[in-house]
Scaffold this motif. Sequence first.
Motif, PDB file in Angstrom:
ATOM      1  N   ASN A  98      22.405   3.260  49.221  1.00  0.00           N
ATOM      2  CA  ASN A  98      22.496   4.647  49.570  1.00  0.00           C
ATOM      3  C   ASN A  98      23.526   4.818  50.476  1.00  0.00           C
ATOM      4  O   ASN A  98      23.963   5.989  50.596  1.00  0.00           O
ATOM      5  CB  ASN A  98      21.089   4.805  50.065  1.00  0.00           C
ATOM      6  N   GLN A  99      24.061   3.909  51.428  1.00  0.00           N
ATOM      7  CA  GLN A  99      25.170   3.959  52.312  1.00  0.00           C
ATOM      8  C   GLN A  99      26.396   4.168  51.465  1.00  0.00           C
ATOM      9  O   GLN A  99      27.148   5.298  51.669  1.00  0.00           O
ATOM     10  CB  GLN A  99      25.130   2.740  53.040  1.00  0.00           C
ATOM     11  N   GLY A 100      26.492   3.592  50.379  1.00  0.00           N
ATOM     12  CA  GLY A 100      27.858   3.877  49.435  1.00  0.00           C
ATOM     13  C   GLY A 100      27.688   5.112  48.729  1.00  0.00           C
ATOM     14  O   GLY A 100      28.607   5.905  48.558  1.00  0.00           O
ATOM     15  N   ILE A 101      26.464   5.568  48.306  1.00  0.00           N
ATOM     16  CA  ILE A 101      26.162   6.873  47.939  1.00  0.00           C
ATOM     17  C   ILE A 101      26.623   8.123  48.641  1.00  0.00           C
ATOM     18  O   ILE A 101      27.506   9.107  48.304  1.00  0.00           O
ATOM     19  CB  ILE A 101      24.874   7.093  47.200  1.00  0.00           C
ATOM     20  N   VAL A 102      26.213   8.014  50.094  1.00  0.00           N
ATOM     21  CA  VAL A 102      26.427   9.088  50.896  1.00  0.00           C
ATOM     22  C   VAL A 102      27.939   8.906  51.192  1.00  0.00           C
ATOM     23  O   VAL A 102      28.660   9.988  51.311  1.00  0.00           O
ATOM     24  CB  VAL A 102      25.802   8.911  52.219  1.00  0.00           C
ATOM     25  N   ARG A 103      28.561   7.702  51.348  1.00  0.00           N
ATOM     26  CA  ARG A 103      30.165   7.745  51.387  1.00  0.00           C
ATOM     27  C   ARG A 103      30.950   8.129  50.537  1.00  0.00           C
ATOM     28  O   ARG A 103      31.767   9.006  50.742  1.00  0.00           O
ATOM     29  CB  ARG A 103      30.423   6.267  51.629  1.00  0.00           C
ATOM     30  N   ALA A 104      30.459   7.835  49.281  1.00  0.00           N
ATOM     31  CA  ALA A 104      31.373   8.549  48.196  1.00  0.00           C
ATOM     32  C   ALA A 104      31.134   9.995  47.855  1.00  0.00           C
ATOM     33  O   ALA A 104      32.009  10.778  47.679  1.00  0.00           O
ATOM     34  CB  ALA A 104      30.841   7.660  46.910  1.00  0.00           C
ATOM     35  N   PHE A 105      29.889  10.429  47.799  1.00  0.00           N
ATOM     36  CA  PHE A 105      29.536  11.753  47.563  1.00  0.00           C
ATOM     37  C   PHE A 105      29.455  12.776  48.662  1.00  0.00           C
ATOM     38  O   PHE A 105      29.780  13.958  48.452  1.00  0.00           O
ATOM     39  CB  PHE A 105      28.260  11.888  46.510  1.00  0.00           C
ATOM     40  N   GLY A 106      29.179  12.219  49.731  1.00  0.00           N
ATOM     41  CA  GLY A 106      28.867  13.085  50.916  1.00  0.00           C
ATOM     42  C   GLY A 106      30.156  13.382  51.482  1.00  0.00           C
ATOM     43  O   GLY A 106      30.549  14.332  52.087  1.00  0.00           O
ATOM     44  N   LYS A 107      30.843  12.139  51.944  1.00  0.00           N
ATOM     45  CA  LYS A 107      31.989  12.027  52.831  1.00  0.00           C
ATOM     46  C   LYS A 107      33.414  11.919  52.105  1.00  0.00           C
ATOM     47  O   LYS A 107      34.325  11.695  52.793  1.00  0.00           O
ATOM     48  CB  LYS A 107      31.645  10.639  53.767  1.00  0.00           C
ATOM     49  N   ARG A 108      33.233  11.544  51.047  1.00  0.00           N
ATOM     50  CA  ARG A 108      34.476  11.274  50.247  1.00  0.00           C
ATOM     51  C   ARG A 108      35.092   9.937  50.605  1.00  0.00           C
ATOM     52  O   ARG A 108      36.387   9.891  50.670  1.00  0.00           O
ATOM     53  CB  ARG A 108      35.429  12.678  50.229  1.00  0.00           C
ATOM     54  N   ASP A 109      34.523   8.988  51.148  1.00  0.00           N
ATOM     55  CA  ASP A 109      34.890   7.828  51.852  1.00  0.00           C
ATOM     56  C   ASP A 109      34.763   6.995  50.705  1.00  0.00           C
ATOM     57  O   ASP A 109      33.889   5.900  50.697  1.00  0.00           O
ATOM     58  CB  ASP A 109      34.257   7.411  53.172  1.00  0.00           C
ATOM     59  N   PHE A 110      35.714   6.835  49.804  1.00  0.00           N
ATOM     60  CA  PHE A 110      35.454   5.959  48.409  1.00  0.00           C
ATOM     61  C   PHE A 110      35.817   4.438  48.856  1.00  0.00           C
ATOM     62  O   PHE A 110      35.069   3.522  48.393  1.00  0.00           O
ATOM     63  CB  PHE A 110      36.594   6.314  47.445  1.00  0.00           C
ATOM     64  N   ASP A 111      36.629   4.116  49.786  1.00  0.00           N
ATOM     65  CA  ASP A 111      36.936   3.028  50.501  1.00  0.00           C
ATOM     66  C   ASP A 111      35.465   2.255  50.861  1.00  0.00           C
ATOM     67  O   ASP A 111      35.181   1.100  50.721  1.00  0.00           O
ATOM     68  CB  ASP A 111      37.871   2.637  51.157  1.00  0.00           C
ATOM     69  N   GLY A 112      34.882   2.939  51.815  1.00  0.00           N
ATOM     70  CA  GLY A 112      33.812   2.715  52.576  1.00  0.00           C
ATOM     71  C   GLY A 112      32.794   2.492  51.293  1.00  0.00           C
ATOM     72  O   GLY A 112      31.719   1.714  51.553  1.00  0.00           O
ATOM     73  N   ALA A 113      32.624   3.237  50.344  1.00  0.00           N
ATOM     74  CA  ALA A 113      31.479   3.367  49.257  1.00  0.00           C
ATOM     75  C   ALA A 113      31.839   1.741  48.627  1.00  0.00           C
ATOM     76  O   ALA A 113      30.727   1.209  48.222  1.00  0.00           O
ATOM     77  CB  ALA A 113      31.621   4.264  48.172  1.00  0.00           C
ATOM     78  N   VAL A 114      33.169   1.544  48.226  1.00  0.00           N
ATOM     79  CA  VAL A 114      33.494   0.344  47.462  1.00  0.00           C
ATOM     80  C   VAL A 114      33.173  -0.618  48.366  1.00  0.00           C
ATOM     81  O   VAL A 114      32.441  -1.713  47.609  1.00  0.00           O
ATOM     82  CB  VAL A 114      34.832   0.239  47.198  1.00  0.00           C
ATOM     83  N   GLU A 115      33.085  -0.891  49.654  1.00  0.00           N
ATOM     84  CA  GLU A 115      32.627  -1.849  50.458  1.00  0.00           C
ATOM     85  C   GLU A 115      31.065  -2.225  50.189  1.00  0.00           C
ATOM     86  O   GLU A 115      30.699  -3.282  50.257  1.00  0.00           O
ATOM     87  CB  GLU A 115      32.959  -1.741  51.865  1.00  0.00           C
ATOM     88  N   ALA A 116      30.451  -1.023  50.480  1.00  0.00           N
ATOM     89  CA  ALA A 116      28.974  -1.159  50.449  1.00  0.00           C
ATOM     90  C   ALA A 116      28.444  -1.556  48.964  1.00  0.00           C
ATOM     91  O   ALA A 116      27.453  -2.503  48.944  1.00  0.00           O
ATOM     92  CB  ALA A 116      28.345   0.187  50.852  1.00  0.00           C
ATOM     93  N   TRP A 117      29.037  -1.080  47.918  1.00  0.00           N
ATOM     94  CA  TRP A 117      28.529  -1.360  46.925  1.00  0.00           C
ATOM     95  C   TRP A 117      28.945  -2.853  46.323  1.00  0.00           C
ATOM     96  O   TRP A 117      28.274  -3.467  45.642  1.00  0.00           O
ATOM     97  CB  TRP A 117      28.987  -0.347  45.753  1.00  0.00           C
ATOM     98  N   ASN A 118      29.879  -3.335  46.795  1.00  0.00           N
ATOM     99  CA  ASN A 118      30.438  -4.731  46.652  1.00  0.00           C
ATOM    100  C   ASN A 118      29.485  -5.498  47.127  1.00  0.00           C
ATOM    101  O   ASN A 118      29.045  -6.646  46.497  1.00  0.00           O
ATOM    102  CB  ASN A 118      31.795  -4.980  47.134  1.00  0.00           C
TER     103      ASN A 118
END
Length: 103
Positions: free
Chosen positions: A39-59
């Motif tokens: 969920n952290q990755g989802i919020v980072r990717a789609f809510g914040k457009r923080d794709f690097d943060g999403a990648v980190e969480a999803w990895n």
Amino acid sequence: KTVDGVHRRSQCRTHDHRPLEQFDYSLKISPTHTKTLLNQGIVRAFGKRDFDGAVEAWNKVVQLSPNSQEGIAAKQGLQGIAAARGQAPPPGSAPAPAPTPGG
């Protein structure tokens, strides 16, 4: 006026850090909770457009539980970001589904 109102509400959500703060708090208690990381990755990717943060969480999700529902969803998210960046899909991710005829 409605369009502007919607735009302003959208901007407020983008700058609302409460969900990420809650995830950070939860992860301090349970740093390997894959649903929270997903969920952290989802919020980072789609809510914040923080794709690097999403990648980190999803990895992290994929490392912890690659074959769980969360792991599979994280792989799909990583694959989507890789495709958007014009990169090869990450190792171990499932191939994208083939387009269906007429769709």
